[in-house]
Scaffold this motif. Structure first.
Motif, mmCIF file in Angstrom:
data_model
loop_
_atom_site.group_PDB
_atom_site.id
_atom_site.type_symbol
_atom_site.label_atom_id
_atom_site.label_comp_id
_atom_site.label_asym_id
_atom_site.label_seq_id
_atom_site.Cartn_x
_atom_site.Cartn_y
_atom_site.Cartn_z
ATOM 1 N N UNK A 1 0.829 -1.210 0.000
ATOM 2 C CA UNK A 1 0.000 0.000 0.000
ATOM 3 C C UNK A 1 0.864 1.262 0.000
ATOM 4 N N UNK A 2 2.175 1.141 0.226
ATOM 5 C CA UNK A 2 3.057 2.306 0.153
ATOM 6 C C UNK A 2 3.664 2.476 -1.233
ATOM 7 N N UNK A 3 3.439 1.508 -2.133
ATOM 8 C CA UNK A 3 4.017 1.555 -3.476
ATOM 9 C C UNK A 3 2.931 2.024 -4.437
ATOM 10 N N UNK A 4 2.945 3.305 -4.763
ATOM 11 C CA UNK A 4 1.899 3.858 -5.608
ATOM 12 C C UNK A 4 2.457 5.060 -6.360
ATOM 13 N N UNK A 5 1.762 5.463 -7.398
ATOM 14 C CA UNK A 5 2.173 6.586 -8.240
ATOM 15 C C UNK A 5 1.038 6.859 -9.213
ATOM 16 N N UNK A 6 1.182 7.876 -10.043
ATOM 17 C CA UNK A 6 0.229 8.073 -11.133
ATOM 18 C C UNK A 6 0.438 6.907 -12.104
ATOM 19 N N UNK A 7 -0.584 6.081 -12.269
ATOM 20 C CA UNK A 7 -0.400 4.828 -13.007
ATOM 21 C C UNK A 7 0.037 5.060 -14.450
ATOM 22 N N UNK A 8 -0.412 6.136 -15.063
ATOM 23 C CA UNK A 8 -0.037 6.400 -16.449
ATOM 24 C C UNK A 8 1.416 6.842 -16.578
ATOM 25 N N UNK A 9 2.089 7.152 -15.461
ATOM 26 C CA UNK A 9 3.504 7.521 -15.500
ATOM 27 C C UNK A 9 4.416 6.295 -15.490
ATOM 28 N N UNK A 10 3.853 5.104 -15.297
ATOM 29 C CA UNK A 10 4.662 3.884 -15.331
ATOM 30 C C UNK A 10 4.969 3.536 -16.786
ATOM 31 N N UNK A 11 6.233 3.424 -17.103
ATOM 32 C CA UNK A 11 6.628 3.026 -18.450
ATOM 33 C C UNK A 11 6.462 1.522 -18.642
ATOM 34 N N UNK A 12 6.889 0.759 -17.632
ATOM 35 C CA UNK A 12 6.768 -0.700 -17.682
ATOM 36 C C UNK A 12 7.136 -1.260 -16.313
ATOM 37 N N UNK B 1 -5.705 12.436 -9.444
ATOM 38 C CA UNK B 1 -4.265 12.600 -9.639
ATOM 39 C C UNK B 1 -4.029 13.654 -10.710
ATOM 40 N N UNK B 2 -2.934 14.376 -10.523
ATOM 41 C CA UNK B 2 -2.584 15.442 -11.460
ATOM 42 C C UNK B 2 -1.077 15.437 -11.649
ATOM 43 N N UNK C 1 17.055 19.645 -20.353
ATOM 44 C CA UNK C 1 16.473 19.291 -19.058
ATOM 45 C C UNK C 1 14.954 19.402 -19.093
ATOM 46 N N UNK C 2 14.302 18.380 -18.595
ATOM 47 C CA UNK C 2 12.849 18.380 -18.447
ATOM 48 C C UNK C 2 12.504 17.961 -17.025
ATOM 49 N N UNK C 3 11.265 18.168 -16.636
ATOM 50 C CA UNK C 3 10.859 17.857 -15.267
ATOM 51 C C UNK C 3 9.357 17.624 -15.213
ATOM 52 N N UNK C 4 8.914 17.021 -14.126
ATOM 53 C CA UNK C 4 7.477 16.894 -13.873
ATOM 54 C C UNK C 4 7.235 16.868 -12.381
ATOM 55 N N UNK C 5 6.036 17.275 -12.002
ATOM 56 C CA UNK C 5 5.565 17.175 -10.628
ATOM 57 C C UNK C 5 4.219 16.455 -10.658
ATOM 58 N N UNK C 6 3.892 15.755 -9.556
ATOM 59 C CA UNK C 6 2.594 15.083 -9.510
ATOM 60 C C UNK C 6 2.073 15.082 -8.088
ATOM 61 N N UNK C 7 0.754 14.988 -7.980
ATOM 62 C CA UNK C 7 0.077 14.775 -6.700
ATOM 63 C C UNK C 7 -1.019 13.741 -6.940
ATOM 64 N N UNK C 8 -1.321 12.981 -5.898
ATOM 65 C CA UNK C 8 -2.342 11.941 -6.023
ATOM 66 C C UNK C 8 -3.000 11.718 -4.671
ATOM 67 N N UNK C 9 -4.309 11.549 -4.680
ATOM 68 C CA UNK C 9 -5.043 11.246 -3.464
ATOM 69 C C UNK C 9 -6.088 10.174 -3.715
#
Length: 673
Positions: free
Chosen positions: A103-114, A163-164, A174-182
């Motif tokens: 339950x601690x392993x999570x992220x924006x699912x669409x950001x997973x490459x594989x 999620x955003x 250089x590129x970057x991203x930020x995300x939040x999820x609830x």
């Protein structure tokens, strides 16, 4: 809608987890499976753990709406400690349990490459915990996630998710991203205990010439609330105090990865740190980890490549200690440490030589030496692998390797307990029985050997036609020094409040003690296959089947007897043997997708019957069907999905004696703009 199915097949063709370098799957002399981003999204999975069931050899038991048991090649238990789980190469296992809190392993699912799943021993390259395999969750480069992504979902059991992610360019390199999820939901299917999780993070990627740098940081906070009871066993009479358990886990991480590729030699350095805290009574503690490792990869000749490296990891732990009156106010379950505050260190050095023996044959030899300060042990983890390229369409491979499990403080330095009732003769009349309060301890044992496994496996990959691929593996594993509970000659150290050491407990409390031991061994063998069939441009069928059989054995203990009715040996010998996953992906048109995921787990038959008439090790087969219907008018429009998990399935337990789960429907909408 995202990748076409043709593009999907190309994504699945390269991996990095087998040898810490980019390889075509056809070149890997090991059992490896890739779950692509498109497969994850089209499975409807709301978590990484749910998506892992797509892979052969991986067992996923859902034991609440937000808790899972995940294992590779059997030996399934709540905190399976024989697989190394990583996010972008950063280990996410718990130093307390040496397993993963999913339950601690999570992220924006669409950001997973594989998700790359390497099955079998991988100790040479990855070290402790890569005993049965490696699960490497690889996220997309920030360059691949420019722009904004918004996703909202809602469904049964109070499920809500938002999620955003915002990706942007800092300069041409250089590129970057930020995300939040609830996420908000009920924790259990059958009641409304609330669950909430919040997380956020940042990633930046820099690349210029032959240098690349990735920086990431982020954190999470999970909380759930449950009806609870505390026990005042020192009061006269003892009291039960109704209360509420607010269980939270939270943590943060930061990582720096540096890569440099040259004509003859490549260099890598990885630095990461994290801190995690948990208050669940059986796993209370705070852990902070600092890890530094690096490698060099040198092309000695056209036919020989040498990879060498090493690393050091510091783990600082702070776990609840015993108190003088620990029995005064007790949780129903809990844990105390005999060495509550300390820092453990893990050192490692490794080398691996890959040699092309002929045009068709490549051999890999490697070894890692790893030292664990927790129990002052040094382990050698070698491997030898061979691959034969019969043709560009067909490969045969075989390998043998040894790996160990990172020792954990939970089994060596902490004592866990459960409060329960004891039926014993009354003091004044031995023929009359009544209930007494009891504390059942599982004591740590610092003198155990490390768990280890030697695995021999062999595999075959074939592209029958451009539309049909089959990947199959046979394996045999021998485990040594597996953990079990050992009972001494007199486990009742306190009876009627009188203890063996002369102390006295209030209210005639009974205290029972068992101890972790390392006398359990096991043999496991099986077969795994994955079939990908792509008969039409708009249709793909991904199928996997696994057969896993485990026979555990030991001697000199009650749990080792042939007719034992409890214990780890009996649990390992009564697990499902057959697992099937069939994932159908159908792009009906440019705007519509319809996907179906069939999952099956075989039953477990056991003639063990407890005195109360229960069959603790028997389990019915579990078959579920998940469906997903998605619509997107055009790429600039939001995508809308209806997903139903376990369609038409009555509430069921995915594992014996675990909470029920069942059919859950929800809507999900995502928009890239």
């Amino acid at each position: 809608m995202s990748l076409s199915l043709d593009e999907l097949s190309n994504v699945e063709s390269t991996v990095t987890s087998a040898a810490k370098k980019t390889q075509n799957i056809a070149e890997v002399p090991a059992a490896i499976y890739v779950i692509s981003s498109e497969q994850i999204i089209r499975s409807g999975a709301r978590s990484v753990a749910d998506a892992l069931a797509l892979a052969p050899g991986v067992t996923v038991n859902k034991i609440s709406e937000y808790n899972w048991q995940v294992s590779i090649r059997g030996l399934n238990e709540v905190l399976f400690n024989k697989a190394l789980v990583m996010v972008d190469g950063r280990s996410v296992f718990s130093p307390l349990m040496s397993g993963t809190f999913w339950h601690t392993v999570d992220m924006v699912m669409s950001d997973i490459d594989r998700i790359e799943i390497l099955r079998g021993t991988a100790g040479t390259m990855w070290g402790g915990n890569a005993a049965n395999g490696v699960i490497n969750i690889i996220t997309k480069s920030s360059k691949e996630t420019l722009g904004q992504h918004l996703e909202i979902a809602a469904g049964e059991h109070s499920y809500q998710e938002v999620s955003y992610r915002h990706g942007f360019t800092l300069n041409e390199n250089t590129s970057a991203r930020v995300f939040v999820k609830g996420v908000k939901s009920d924790y259990y299917y059958d009641n409304n205990d609330p669950w909430r999780t919040y997380r956020g993070g940042f990633r930046s990627d820099y690349q210029q010439g032959n240098n690349a740098i990735t920086v990431q940081f982020g954190g999470y906070h999970n909380v759930s609330e449950h009806y609870w009871e505390n026990y005042d066993l020192a009061a006269t009479p003892a009291k039960v105090i109704p209360t509420q358990l607010t269980d939270y886990s939270r943590g943060g991480y930061i990582s720096l990865d540096w890569f440099q590729n040259n004509d003859k030699t490549d260099y890598e350095m990885h630095l990461w740190a994290d801190s995690n805290a948990k208050v669940e009574p059986s796993s209370t503690g705070e852990f902070s980890t600092l890890n530094i490792d690096g490698l060099t990869r040198t092309r000695l000749t056209e036919a020989n490549e040498l990879t060498t490296g090493g690393g050091i990891r510091f783990i600082h732990r702070d776990v609840a200690p015993y108190t003088e009156d620990y029995y005064a106010i007790l949780e129903p379950i809990g844990r105390y440490s005999n060495d509550p505050i300390n820092t453990d260190v893990i050192y490692n050095l490794f080398g691996q030589l890959e040699s092309q023996i002929s045009n068709n044959v490549t051999a890999t030899l490697g070894v890692k030496v790893e030292h664990f300060s927790l129990n002052n042990t040094t382990e050698i983890q070698p491997q030898a692998r061979l691959i034969y390229q019969h043709s560009p369409q067909q490969q045969f491979w075989a390998g043998i390797g040894r790996a160990v499990v990172t020792p954990a403080s939970v089994e060596s330095l902490t004592d866990g307990y459960v409060v329960n009732r004891v039926i014993a003769p009354d003091h004044e009349n031995s023929e009359a029985y009544r209930y007494y309060n009891g504390i059942f301890f599982t004591m740590g044992n610092p003198n155990m050997k490390n768990e280890s496994v030697v695995t021999l496996d062999a595999g075959h990959r074939i592209t029958v036609t451009p539309e049909l691929n089959i990947d199959s593996t046979l394996f045999f594993s021998n485990y040594q020094n597996l953990r079990m509970l050992e009972t001494g000659k007199n486990p009742w150290v306190c009876q009627y409040g009188h203890c063996d050491d002369g102390t006295k407990m209030p209210n005639n409390i009974f205290v029972h003690q068992t101890q972790f031991g390392d006398q359990l061994d096991a043999n496991s063998y099986g077969f795994e296959t994955a079939v990908r069939w792509h008969p039409a441009a708009n249709y793909t069928l991904n199928t996997s089947y696994s057969f896993i059989n485990t026979q555990a054995y030991c001697s000199g203990n009650e749990q080792c007897k042939a007719d034992a009715q409890f214990g780890t040996k009996t649990t390992y010998n009564h697990q499902p043997s057959h697992y099937v996953s069939i994932h159908s992906l159908w792009s009906i048109s440019a705007s519509w997708q319809f996907d179906v995921w069939f999952k099956h787990k075989s039953s477990v038959e056991s003639d063990i019957i407890r005195a109360d008439g229960s069959h603790p090790f028997s389990a019915p087969e579990v078959t579920t069907v998940d469906v997903r219907l998605a619509w997107q008018k055009k790429p600039s429009w939001p995508k809308v999905e209806l997903i139903i998990d376990a369609l038409g399935k009555a509430p069921y337990s995915d594992a014996p004696n675990k909470a029920r789960v069942g059919e859950t429907a929800y809507l999900r909408s995502s928009w890239d703009f």
